[in-house]
Motif scaffolding. Structure first.
Motif, short mmCIF file in Angstrom:
data_model
loop_
_atom_site.label_atom_id
_atom_site.label_comp_id
_atom_site.label_asym_id
_atom_site.label_seq_id
_atom_site.Cartn_x
_atom_site.Cartn_y
_atom_site.Cartn_z
N ASP A 2 0.84 -1.20 0.00
CA ASP A 2 0.00 0.00 0.00
C ASP A 2 0.87 1.25 0.00
O ASP A 2 1.69 1.47 0.91
CB ASP A 2 -0.90 -0.01 1.23
CG ASP A 2 -1.77 1.23 1.31
OD1 ASP A 2 -2.49 1.50 0.35
OD2 ASP A 2 -1.69 1.94 2.33
N ARG A 3 0.68 2.09 -1.01
CA ARG A 3 1.56 3.25 -1.16
C ARG A 3 1.31 4.29 -0.08
O ARG A 3 2.26 4.95 0.38
CB ARG A 3 1.35 3.87 -2.55
CG ARG A 3 2.38 4.95 -2.86
CD ARG A 3 2.18 5.50 -4.24
NE ARG A 3 3.06 6.61 -4.50
CZ ARG A 3 2.95 7.42 -5.54
NH1 ARG A 3 1.97 7.21 -6.43
NH2 ARG A 3 3.78 8.42 -5.73
N SER A 6 3.11 3.25 2.94
CA SER A 6 4.54 3.47 2.73
C SER A 6 4.90 4.93 2.95
O SER A 6 5.93 5.26 3.56
CB SER A 6 4.94 3.03 1.31
OG SER A 6 4.74 1.64 1.13
N TYR A 36 8.13 -1.46 3.96
CA TYR A 36 7.29 -0.38 3.40
C TYR A 36 8.18 0.75 2.88
O TYR A 36 7.91 1.31 1.81
CB TYR A 36 6.33 0.16 4.48
CG TYR A 36 5.04 -0.60 4.57
CD1 TYR A 36 4.07 -0.48 3.56
CD2 TYR A 36 4.77 -1.43 5.65
CE1 TYR A 36 2.87 -1.17 3.65
CE2 TYR A 36 3.57 -2.13 5.74
CZ TYR A 36 2.63 -1.99 4.74
OH TYR A 36 1.44 -2.69 4.81
N ALA A 39 9.82 -0.35 -0.32
CA ALA A 39 8.84 -0.37 -1.41
C ALA A 39 8.62 1.03 -1.97
O ALA A 39 8.47 1.21 -3.19
CB ALA A 39 7.52 -0.96 -0.92
N LEU A 40 8.61 2.04 -1.09
CA LEU A 40 8.44 3.42 -1.55
C LEU A 40 9.64 3.85 -2.38
O LEU A 40 9.47 4.49 -3.44
CB LEU A 40 8.26 4.34 -0.34
CG LEU A 40 8.03 5.83 -0.66
CD1 LEU A 40 6.73 6.02 -1.43
CD2 LEU A 40 8.00 6.66 0.64
N GLU A 41 10.82 3.53 -1.94
CA GLU A 41 12.03 3.88 -2.69
C GLU A 41 12.05 3.16 -4.04
O GLU A 41 12.45 3.76 -5.06
CB GLU A 41 13.28 3.52 -1.88
CG GLU A 41 13.47 4.42 -0.66
CD GLU A 41 14.69 4.04 0.16
OE1 GLU A 41 15.36 4.95 0.68
OE2 GLU A 41 14.96 2.82 0.28
N ASP A 42 11.60 1.93 -4.08
CA ASP A 42 11.53 1.21 -5.35
C ASP A 42 10.54 1.88 -6.30
O ASP A 42 10.77 1.98 -7.51
CB ASP A 42 11.11 -0.25 -5.12
CG ASP A 42 12.20 -1.07 -4.43
OD1 ASP A 42 13.36 -0.62 -4.45
OD2 ASP A 42 11.87 -2.13 -3.87
N HIS A 43 9.44 2.38 -5.72
CA HIS A 43 8.40 3.01 -6.54
C HIS A 43 8.90 4.31 -7.17
O HIS A 43 8.67 4.55 -8.36
CB HIS A 43 7.15 3.29 -5.70
CG HIS A 43 6.06 3.97 -6.46
ND1 HIS A 43 5.18 3.29 -7.30
CD2 HIS A 43 5.71 5.29 -6.54
CE1 HIS A 43 4.35 4.16 -7.84
NE2 HIS A 43 4.65 5.38 -7.40
N VAL A 44 9.58 5.13 -6.39
CA VAL A 44 10.04 6.42 -6.93
C VAL A 44 11.37 6.28 -7.67
O VAL A 44 11.78 7.19 -8.38
CB VAL A 44 10.17 7.48 -5.80
CG1 VAL A 44 8.82 7.74 -5.17
CG2 VAL A 44 11.18 7.05 -4.75
N GLY A 45 12.04 5.14 -7.46
CA GLY A 45 13.28 4.88 -8.19
C GLY A 45 14.47 5.67 -7.71
O GLY A 45 15.40 5.92 -8.48
#
Length: 313
Positions: A2-3, A6, A36, A39-45
């Motif tokens: 869940d973003r 995160s 979490y 996962a957030l860092e992976d999402h924003v790259g």
């Protein structure tokens, strides 16, 4: 993952200084809270924090992302509160701070109408001519007149107050009617003395020339109601906000001095503490204040309002 969670874990980790503390805030294990954040860092790259065994350090990207993420979460929380407020009945104690003369002259009818409309709210009005620390003194809101100092308070403008000079006809008949600001040096002057002052007396001619006068006052007081009483008794020329003198100008008990000259305008604000969210009872009272005092110098009659508007242009 869940973003939104995160995002909340990331902000909490920065606020608390550790991933474990952020996890405790949301009932998560340190491992799950770390997932979490990853996962957030992976999402924003991009890497947002540098982790060590003892602390978290924001990267440059993380610092910029944190500011916006915190704003998003604050906005969401405020939206939740406001949505709940639409169904909530205002209740509890409403504590208001206001200047003595303004509060005693104009807040009574607003408070009475508010209490009649919202029967479960108890109102306490604290009148004092000083800047109240809203948080330290437990106030829900304060009314302030004049330019506000830089602060984290949230301000909502209600109206404008026009500074002016006036005197009783008896004084002007005996001492003469000033036709120029410098003529005030030959008169007894009544001025304000306190934490919030209107000195120097300022007048701007129709041609745009400004006179800032700091003549000594024969009588000074830290309460505008006393200044008004002295002026009504023929004690000299008084200078202050129009709401103090409005009713007596309309009845002729006081006469405007130097009416062709403009004086500074002071805004009237309702201010609330640093939190962006304003509870229901406070928000509704501010709305009633806006309805009562909307516009320029609402305590003046229509003729005086029109004249004041012309003088400002």
């Amino acid at each position: 993952m869940d973003r939104l969670t995160s995002l909340a874990v990331f902000v909490a980790a920065v606020d608390e200084g550790s991933i474990a503390a952020a996890g405790r805030r949301f009932g998560l294990s340190p491992v799950m809270a770390g997932r979490y954040l990853s996962a957030l860092e992976d999402h924003v790259g991009v890497r947002l924090v540098e982790r060590t065994t003892r602390q978290l350090n924001l990267t440059d990207a993380g610092r910029a992302y944190f500011a916006k993420a915190k704003r998003i979460l604050d906005d969401l929380q405020e939206a939740d509160h406001e949505a709940a407020d639409l169904q909530a009945t205002p209740r509890g104690s409403l504590r208001i701070a206001a200047p003595i003369t303004f509060g005693s002259l104009y807040l009574g009818p607003v408070v009475a109408a508010y209490m009649a409309e919202f029967a479960q709210v108890e109102v306490s009005l604290h009148l004092q001519d000083r800047f109240v620390d809203l948080i330290e003194e437990g106030m829900d809101l304060a009314l302030r007149i004049g330019q506000l100092p830089d602060s984290n308070l949230v301000a909502r403008k209600l109206a404008d107050c026009q500074l002016l000079a006036c005197a009783a006809p008896s004084w002007l008949a005996a001492a003469g009617v000033p036709t120029h600001p410098e003529d005030l040096a030959r008169h007894q002057l009544i001025g304000y003395l306190g934490e919030v002052t209107t000195a120097p007396w300022s007048f701007t001619s129709p041609q745009g020339q400004t006179f800032n006068l700091d003549y000594p006052c024969r009588f000074s007081a830290n309460n505008t109601a006393v200044m008004l009483a002295v002026a009504l008794a023929g004690g000299g020329i008084v200078y202050g906000p129009d709401f103090v003198f409005a009713r007596h100008l309309q009845t002729g008990q006081l006469q405007r001095v130097l009416p062709d000259y403009r004086s500074p305008v002071l805004p009237l604000h309702a201010v609330t503490p640093t939190a962006r969210y304003v509870n229901t009872k406070t928000r509704l009272f501010i709305e009633r204040l806006k309805g009562a005092f909307a516009g320029a110098s609402p305590w003046l009659g229509k003729t005086e309002q029109a004249e004041a508007k012309i003088r400002k242009t």
